[in-house]
Write a protein that holds these residues in place. Structure first.
Motif, PDB file in Angstrom:
ATOM      1  N   THR A  78       0.844  -1.188   0.000  1.00  0.00           N
ATOM      2  CA  THR A  78       0.000   0.000   0.000  1.00  0.00           C
ATOM      3  C   THR A  78       0.881   1.241   0.000  1.00  0.00           C
ATOM      4  O   THR A  78       2.025   1.207   0.496  1.00  0.00           O
ATOM      5  CB  THR A  78      -0.941   0.030   1.225  1.00  0.00           C
ATOM      6  N   THR A  79       0.363   2.339  -0.545  1.00  0.00           N
ATOM      7  CA  THR A  79       1.087   3.612  -0.511  1.00  0.00           C
ATOM      8  C   THR A  79       0.959   4.308   0.836  1.00  0.00           C
ATOM      9  O   THR A  79       1.609   5.320   1.067  1.00  0.00           O
ATOM     10  CB  THR A  79       0.581   4.542  -1.623  1.00  0.00           C
ATOM     11  N   LEU A 116     -11.170  -5.469   0.390  1.00  0.00           N
ATOM     12  CA  LEU A 116     -10.225  -5.268   1.490  1.00  0.00           C
ATOM     13  C   LEU A 116     -10.004  -3.784   1.770  1.00  0.00           C
ATOM     14  O   LEU A 116      -9.865  -3.379   2.932  1.00  0.00           O
ATOM     15  CB  LEU A 116      -8.891  -5.944   1.181  1.00  0.00           C
ATOM     16  N   GLU A 117      -9.978  -2.958   0.740  1.00  0.00           N
ATOM     17  CA  GLU A 117      -9.818  -1.512   0.943  1.00  0.00           C
ATOM     18  C   GLU A 117     -10.991  -0.938   1.733  1.00  0.00           C
ATOM     19  O   GLU A 117     -10.810  -0.040   2.565  1.00  0.00           O
ATOM     20  CB  GLU A 117      -9.684  -0.808  -0.405  1.00  0.00           C
ATOM     21  N   LYS A 118     -12.186  -1.464   1.511  1.00  0.00           N
ATOM     22  CA  LYS A 118     -13.347  -1.014   2.289  1.00  0.00           C
ATOM     23  C   LYS A 118     -13.270  -1.504   3.732  1.00  0.00           C
ATOM     24  O   LYS A 118     -13.534  -0.753   4.675  1.00  0.00           O
ATOM     25  CB  LYS A 118     -14.635  -1.528   1.637  1.00  0.00           C
ATOM     26  N   LEU A 119     -12.888  -2.763   3.911  1.00  0.00           N
ATOM     27  CA  LEU A 119     -12.827  -3.319   5.256  1.00  0.00           C
ATOM     28  C   LEU A 119     -11.788  -2.601   6.123  1.00  0.00           C
ATOM     29  O   LEU A 119     -12.002  -2.405   7.323  1.00  0.00           O
ATOM     30  CB  LEU A 119     -12.506  -4.812   5.191  1.00  0.00           C
ATOM     31  N   ASP A 174     -10.323   2.501   7.561  1.00  0.00           N
ATOM     32  CA  ASP A 174      -9.926   3.363   8.682  1.00  0.00           C
ATOM     33  C   ASP A 174      -8.415   3.428   8.857  1.00  0.00           C
ATOM     34  O   ASP A 174      -7.871   4.472   9.229  1.00  0.00           O
ATOM     35  CB  ASP A 174     -10.582   2.876   9.987  1.00  0.00           C
ATOM     36  N   VAL A 175      -7.715   2.333   8.626  1.00  0.00           N
ATOM     37  CA  VAL A 175      -6.256   2.344   8.810  1.00  0.00           C
ATOM     38  C   VAL A 175      -5.518   2.708   7.526  1.00  0.00           C
ATOM     39  O   VAL A 175      -4.379   3.186   7.578  1.00  0.00           O
ATOM     40  CB  VAL A 175      -5.737   0.989   9.344  1.00  0.00           C
ATOM     41  N   LEU A 176      -6.168   2.524   6.375  1.00  0.00           N
ATOM     42  CA  LEU A 176      -5.515   2.859   5.109  1.00  0.00           C
ATOM     43  C   LEU A 176      -5.647   4.337   4.754  1.00  0.00           C
ATOM     44  O   LEU A 176      -4.909   4.842   3.899  1.00  0.00           O
ATOM     45  CB  LEU A 176      -6.107   2.017   3.972  1.00  0.00           C
ATOM     46  N   ASP A 177      -6.594   5.043   5.383  1.00  0.00           N
ATOM     47  CA  ASP A 177      -6.780   6.477   5.131  1.00  0.00           C
ATOM     48  C   ASP A 177      -6.947   6.786   3.648  1.00  0.00           C
ATOM     49  O   ASP A 177      -6.401   7.764   3.124  1.00  0.00           O
ATOM     50  CB  ASP A 177      -5.592   7.289   5.675  1.00  0.00           C
ATOM     51  N   GLY A 178      -7.687   5.935   2.958  1.00  0.00           N
ATOM     52  CA  GLY A 178      -7.960   6.188   1.548  1.00  0.00           C
ATOM     53  C   GLY A 178      -6.895   5.697   0.588  1.00  0.00           C
ATOM     54  O   GLY A 178      -7.063   5.810  -0.633  1.00  0.00           O
ATOM     55  N   HIS A 179      -5.794   5.135   1.089  1.00  0.00           N
ATOM     56  CA  HIS A 179      -4.738   4.635   0.199  1.00  0.00           C
ATOM     57  C   HIS A 179      -5.137   3.290  -0.395  1.00  0.00           C
ATOM     58  O   HIS A 179      -5.808   2.477   0.251  1.00  0.00           O
ATOM     59  CB  HIS A 179      -3.431   4.481   0.976  1.00  0.00           C
ATOM     60  N   PRO A 180      -4.717   3.007  -1.620  1.00  0.00           N
ATOM     61  CA  PRO A 180      -5.077   1.731  -2.256  1.00  0.00           C
ATOM     62  C   PRO A 180      -4.172   0.601  -1.800  1.00  0.00           C
ATOM     63  O   PRO A 180      -3.087   0.816  -1.239  1.00  0.00           O
ATOM     64  CB  PRO A 180      -4.853   2.028  -3.744  1.00  0.00           C
ATOM     65  N   LEU A 181      -4.622  -0.619  -2.066  1.00  0.00           N
ATOM     66  CA  LEU A 181      -3.812  -1.819  -1.875  1.00  0.00           C
ATOM     67  C   LEU A 181      -3.374  -2.334  -3.241  1.00  0.00           C
ATOM     68  O   LEU A 181      -4.096  -2.194  -4.227  1.00  0.00           O
ATOM     69  CB  LEU A 181      -4.620  -2.898  -1.157  1.00  0.00           C
TER      70      LEU A 181
END
Length: 421
Positions: free
Chosen positions: A167-168, A226-229, A232-239
């Motif tokens: 992830t970025t 997974l990006e939806k799940l 909160d921790v990804l802050d909008g960043h993609p996988l």
């Protein structure tokens, strides 16, 4: 001892062994054979700890400096459980991009005179001609597989499915995220490896995997879910699913690999070709590099090749025993996540840190937590006592001596020495 050495596999283990051998004796003829093009590798980042960095500095300061310069570090661990979060301060950890690590080691090997042969696959049917052939070609080692009966390879599959992603989002701490779904819990481990991003490993039980449809989803659908799940921790960043063009199995189970023996004549196993440990303890790269250190030392100190290979295997087997136990218990902790997940986050995170304990599975989690807290307070008191004990003793002795001198000067009959022996 070994004039001509062929390392099959251009991962950290094979490259670092080639560096150590050339540093021990520049006359060694060392070649590393790698099946893939230079600069292509699987995975995202790798983790390691201060102890490994100290060993790297001792053995090859130049490459150690480059590794440290290109690593990120953290001291905190963060756990997100549903809508709650807790943060703990801990030991210093490091992350470095796998591409970057391999580039550093390859450059150093070349500098020392190692030949690197990329896009050069080696199979068990066509091993290189050398005094020593090192199988550093991973868990699926072609050289080991060709002699499977001799090596006695055993593979045990785990229960949970996992996927290795990037992830970025750059995590500032080693991050755990646990999300409850209608089909059970799913969780991720995230850690930064550079300014460009982080590794993100996602894991779940088989029922959750099939219930969410991840067993049927194509790559884009799976990543979107997974990006939806973990929004909160990804802050909008993609996988992202891959860091190279190499295809990999989607959502495998982890395979623990062991071998009855690690050598056959002049062929020896190194790193994942010899053993694997569950990724949740973050030790794979460290163990591979430590294998290389031990093998290089044995080749330098032992008089014959059979003696060196036997000594290397004995030493590394003994060193691996506690690590393999910790890895097995760590995997089992996650497989039994419902046992711990409903504790208050602070307690759950504390037991996450204690997941290597062989006692934890056999005690009620809350009882174990209370015992562990009490033991921690007792150990803190012991450390304080060890630190302050000599100071207090000297202070008391000085006061007694001063009191004794005062009584002697005053002519009091009760004046006695402060210490009677």
């Amino acid at each position: 001892m070994c004039v001509k050495v062929a390392c099959v596999g251009g991962g950290p283990a094979g490259l670092y062994l080639s560096i150590l051998l050339k540093r021990q004796d520049p006359a060694h003829d060392v070649t590393v054979y790698e099946r893939d093009p230079e600069g292509s590798t699987y995975g995202w980042g790798v983790t390691y700890w201060r102890g490994l960095l100290d060993r790297l500095r001792e053995l090859d300061p130049g490459s150690a400096r480059a590794v440290e310069e290109h690593s990120v570090r953290w001291r905190d661990g963060v756990a997100h459980v549903g809508g709650l979060a807790t943060r703990h301060h801990g030991d210093e950890g490091f992350g470095i991009g796998r591409h970057r690590l391999l580039a550093i080691l390859a450059a150093r090997a070349r500098e020392l005179g190692v030949r690197l042969e990329f896009e050069h696959p080696v199979t068990g049917a066509n091993p290189p001609a050398a005094d020593l052939v090192v199988a550093a070609d991973g868990a699926g080692s072609a050289l080991r597989t060709h002699h499977a009966d001799h090596f006695g390879t055993e593979i045990t599959g785990g229960r949970d499915h996992y996927v290795w992603l990037g992830t970025t989002k750059v995590f500032d701490a080693f991050t755990f995220a646990f999300v409850e779904t209608d089909h059970g819990w799913i969780w991720a481990y995230g850690y930064g490896f550079g300014p460009e991003g982080s590794t993100c490993v996602v894991e779940c039980a088989p029922g959750t995997w099939t219930g969410l449809g991840l067993d049927r989803a194509d790559e884009a659908e799976g990543l979107g879910l997974l990006e939806k799940l973990f929004a909160d921790v990804l802050d909008g960043h993609p996988l992202s699913a891959r860091s190279s063009g190499r295809a990999s199995a989607a959502w495998p189970v982890f395979r623990t690999l062991t071998n009855r023996t690690w050598s056959r004549d002049n062929l020896v196993l190194l790193g994942d070709a010899a053993h694997t440990t569950h990724y949740s303890i973050g030790a794979g790269t460290t163990l591979a590099l430590e294998d290389a250190m031990a093998l290089a030392t044995a080749l330098r100190e032992r008089d014959t090749l059979p003696d060196a290979l036997a000594h290397y295997e004995r030493e590394r087997r003994a060193a691996l025993l506690p690590v393999q136990s910790a890895a097995r218990l760590s995997a089992q902790w996650y497989e039994n996540l419902p046992r711990y997940i409903h504790l208050p986050p602070e307690q759950m995170f504390a037991l996450l840190g204690q997941r290597h304990s062989p006692l934890l599975p056999h005690l009620p989690p809350r009882l174990y937590y209370r015992i562990d807290r009490a033991a921690g307070r007792l150990e803190t008191l012991r450390r304080v006592k060890r630190r302050l004990g000599p100071v207090i003793a000297r202070t008391v002795q000085a006061r007694r001596l001063a009191a004794g001198d005062g009584r002697a000067r005053s002519g009091r009959p009760d004046a006695v020495p402060a210490h009677r022996g």
